[in-house]
Design a protein around this motif. Structure first.
Motif, PDB file in Angstrom:
ATOM      1  N   UNK A 252       0.829  -1.214   0.000  1.00 21.16           N
ATOM      2  CA  UNK A 252       0.000   0.000   0.000  1.00 21.16           C
ATOM      3  C   UNK A 252       0.862   1.261   0.000  1.00 21.16           C
ATOM      4  N   UNK A 253       1.975   1.245   0.743  1.00 19.48           N
ATOM      5  CA  UNK A 253       2.853   2.418   0.793  1.00 19.48           C
ATOM      6  C   UNK A 253       3.481   2.680  -0.564  1.00 19.48           C
TER       7      UNK A 253
ATOM      8  N   UNK B 205       3.492   6.224  -5.291  1.00 23.48           N
ATOM      9  CA  UNK B 205       3.354   6.363  -6.750  1.00 23.48           C
ATOM     10  C   UNK B 205       2.102   7.145  -7.127  1.00 23.48           C
ATOM     11  N   UNK B 206       1.478   7.760  -6.117  1.00 23.01           N
ATOM     12  CA  UNK B 206       0.278   8.582  -6.355  1.00 23.01           C
ATOM     13  C   UNK B 206      -0.879   7.817  -6.979  1.00 23.01           C
ATOM     14  N   UNK B 207      -0.996   6.536  -6.636  1.00 20.00           N
ATOM     15  CA  UNK B 207      -2.170   5.784  -7.073  1.00 20.00           C
ATOM     16  C   UNK B 207      -3.393   6.317  -6.316  1.00 20.00           C
ATOM     17  N   UNK B 208      -4.575   6.100  -6.873  1.00 26.12           N
ATOM     18  CA  UNK B 208      -5.773   6.619  -6.198  1.00 26.12           C
ATOM     19  C   UNK B 208      -6.109   5.764  -4.961  1.00 26.12           C
ATOM     20  N   UNK B 209      -6.997   6.332  -4.133  1.00 27.59           N
ATOM     21  CA  UNK B 209      -7.284   5.723  -2.834  1.00 27.59           C
ATOM     22  C   UNK B 209      -7.836   4.302  -2.955  1.00 27.59           C
TER      23      UNK B 209
ATOM     24  N   UNK C  70      -8.957  -6.863 -20.830  1.00 25.15           N
ATOM     25  CA  UNK C  70      -8.647  -5.426 -20.721  1.00 25.15           C
ATOM     26  C   UNK C  70      -7.882  -5.096 -19.443  1.00 25.15           C
ATOM     27  N   UNK C  71      -7.841  -6.052 -18.520  1.00 21.51           N
ATOM     28  CA  UNK C  71      -7.179  -5.802 -17.234  1.00 21.51           C
ATOM     29  C   UNK C  71      -5.853  -6.542 -17.099  1.00 21.51           C
ATOM     30  N   UNK C  72      -5.391  -7.116 -18.195  1.00 19.01           N
ATOM     31  CA  UNK C  72      -4.133  -7.874 -18.169  1.00 19.01           C
ATOM     32  C   UNK C  72      -2.960  -6.978 -17.747  1.00 19.01           C
ATOM     33  N   UNK C  73      -2.771  -5.859 -18.435  1.00 17.72           N
ATOM     34  CA  UNK C  73      -1.616  -4.988 -18.146  1.00 17.72           C
ATOM     35  C   UNK C  73      -1.707  -4.417 -16.729  1.00 17.72           C
ATOM     36  N   UNK C  74      -2.912  -4.079 -16.297  1.00 16.66           N
ATOM     37  CA  UNK C  74      -3.084  -3.548 -14.937  1.00 16.66           C
ATOM     38  C   UNK C  74      -2.636  -4.569 -13.898  1.00 16.66           C
ATOM     39  N   UNK C  75      -2.948  -5.829 -14.145  1.00 13.58           N
ATOM     40  CA  UNK C  75      -2.598  -6.875 -13.169  1.00 13.58           C
ATOM     41  C   UNK C  75      -1.101  -7.193 -13.225  1.00 13.58           C
ATOM     42  N   UNK C  76      -0.517  -7.139 -14.428  1.00 17.55           N
ATOM     43  CA  UNK C  76       0.938  -7.294 -14.556  1.00 17.55           C
ATOM     44  C   UNK C  76       1.632  -6.191 -13.746  1.00 17.55           C
ATOM     45  N   UNK C  77       1.140  -4.963 -13.893  1.00 13.21           N
ATOM     46  CA  UNK C  77       1.759  -3.834 -13.174  1.00 13.21           C
ATOM     47  C   UNK C  77       1.624  -3.995 -11.660  1.00 13.21           C
ATOM     48  N   UNK C  78       0.438  -4.417 -11.203  1.00 15.43           N
ATOM     49  CA  UNK C  78       0.238  -4.594  -9.763  1.00 15.43           C
ATOM     50  C   UNK C  78       1.255  -5.575  -9.190  1.00 15.43           C
TER      51      UNK C  78
END
Ligand SMILES: [Fe+2]
Ligand SMILES: [Fe+2]
Length: 206
Positions: A82-83, A88-92, A161-169
């Motif tokens: 979370x930190x 990285x200024x991710x949203x809440x 559509x969420x593949x890249x988002x999950x790779x990044x996470x």
């Protein structure tokens, strides 16, 4: 109308409690025999459960502190995840997803991501829900070869559509978040975020 139980003057505390309890109880033996008042009470139960959910999840996170086998305990891993997202200024909403992504690991060792995704589903976007539910499979990219598991199992989801988002996470906020030298924010930084997110439900209680 729900009948008010008459509490006799001479009733003991236990009797008074039992009478009061009867008065606020649902009385059906099968749900299709329930009254409007019964289901108003049921709705109230769900409302109360919703109010208690932030504390319940935060307490479950605290229990991850007892895990001494990981390089850092899983509460520390959650706070570090979370930190990193906060910095990285991710949203809440995303930050809370990082904080809670592993809270169900003891309950569902084989599908803990689905647990987090399911519990948070009413409060988060489809993308974040998908990311939480699938992060376990994506995470094996980093260690699957050590366990004889195909590290590229995530490839089956390349069209999502969420593949890249999950790779990044997994790359930025999960697999790297086991560093004992990293200075994480305390839980008190994130508690208000959890309460805000879980208080902003996208679904109705009933
Ligand atoms: Fe996980
Ligand atoms: Fe994790």
């Amino acid at each position: 109308m729900t009948e008010k139980a008459a509490v006799p003057e001479t009733a003991s505390n236990d009797e008074a409690y039992d009478n009061m309890h009867q008065a606020i109880k649902m009385h059906f033996k099968r749900m299709d025999e329930g009254t409007v008042q019964d289901f108003e009470l049921l709705a109230q139960v769900h409302t109360n459960s919703l109010k208690a959910l932030p504390d319940l999840l935060i307490n479950m996170l605290q229990t991850l502190k007892s895990d001494a086998i990981y390089p850092i305990d899983r509460l520390s891993h959650s706070l570090q995840s979370a930190t990193r997202a906060l910095k990285d200024n991710k949203d809440e909403e995303y930050i809370v997803c990082c904080l809670l992504h592993d809270f169900g690991e003891s309950l569902g060792p084989f599908n803990h991501g689905e647990i987090a995704g399911a519990i948070l589903h009413p409060f988060i976007t489809e993308g974040n829900q998908w990311m939480l539910a699938h992060h376990g499979i994506f995470q094996t990219y980093y260690f699957g070869d050590k366990l004889g598991i195909d590290p590229n199992r995530r490839d089956q989801f390349k069209s999502s559509p969420y593949y890249e988002q999950t790779v990044e996470f997994c790359a930025k906020y999960d697999e790297v978040a086991f560093d004992p030298d990293y200075r994480s924010e305390p839980m008190s930084t994130f508690e208000p975020m959890v309460r805000r997110l879980l208080g902003s439900k996208k679904w109705s209680v009933m």
